[in-house]
Design an enzyme around this catalytic site. Structure first.
Site, PDB file in Angstrom:
ATOM      1  CB  ALA A  76      14.010 -26.673  10.505  1.00  0.00           C
ATOM      2  CB  CYS A  77      17.756 -26.183   6.706  1.00  0.00           C
ATOM      3  SG  CYS A  77      18.832 -24.880   7.346  1.00  0.00           S
TER       4      CYS A  77
END
Length: 181
Positions: A150-151
């Site tokens: 997600a990052c």
């Protein structure tokens, strides 16, 4: 199945996991950390399970000081999905400062952890030592997948596929009476 959810972006995948378990006929109860509630609301799990979600040991709908024990005794399998580095560290060091960690430490049933976190966090020697210590105490793990996180980073740390998590729960919930024969 007692499902613990800690506060990581992968918490939203626990909704699908819960639905999958309900469809297979499991009775699922959910404990969430306050941080998990920032990613997904307890109402989603309450609608799927027909049980109140436990977040705070002192919620008005929780019998004070005993709910964590009754849930721990009732569980056939206790699964934490996703498990953050923080929750893993608390458990390995016996820190029971919320409903999830208190209940996990009180449970005697098979326990499974599915970690999900940034690759650098997952590969950190401290986190790996904590995971190894829990494995030595018979806590089972569903290893995270590798891929885009997600990052934006790429590497190992993605929550395992829900089908793999269901398989681990089914294996833990199935008596092994004939194992080795």
């Amino acid at each position: 199945v007692l499902l613990g959810i800690s506060g990581g972006i992968a918490a939203f995948k626990s909704v699908q996991l819960t639905s999958d378990l309900i469809k297979k006929g499991y009775d699922v109860e959910v404990i969430m950390t306050p941080h998990a509630c920032e990613f997904v609301k307890p109402l989603s799990f309450e609608a799927l399970t027909n049980h109140n979600v436990c977040v705070d040991m002192f919620d008005s709908h929780v019998v004070r000081n005993t709910k964590h024990i009754s849930l721990a005794k009732k569980a056939d399998v206790f699964m934490i999905v996703p498990a953050t580095a923080n929750v893993i560290a608390k458990i390995v060091h016996g820190i029971a400062d919320d409903m999830l960690t208190t209940t996990f430490l009180a449970a005697t049933c098979p326990k499974i952890i599915a970690p999900a976190m940034n690759t650098n966090m997952y590969e950190n020697p401290v986190v790996q030592a904590n995971i190894m210590a829990l494995k030595q105490k018979s806590v089972r793990f569903v290893e995270p997948a590798a891929g885009r996180l997600a990052c934006g980073d790429t590497g190992k740390g993605k929550l395992a596929d829900p089908a793999d998590i269901v398989q681990a729960i089914e294996a833990a919930a199935t008596p092994q009476d004939l194992a080795g024969l």
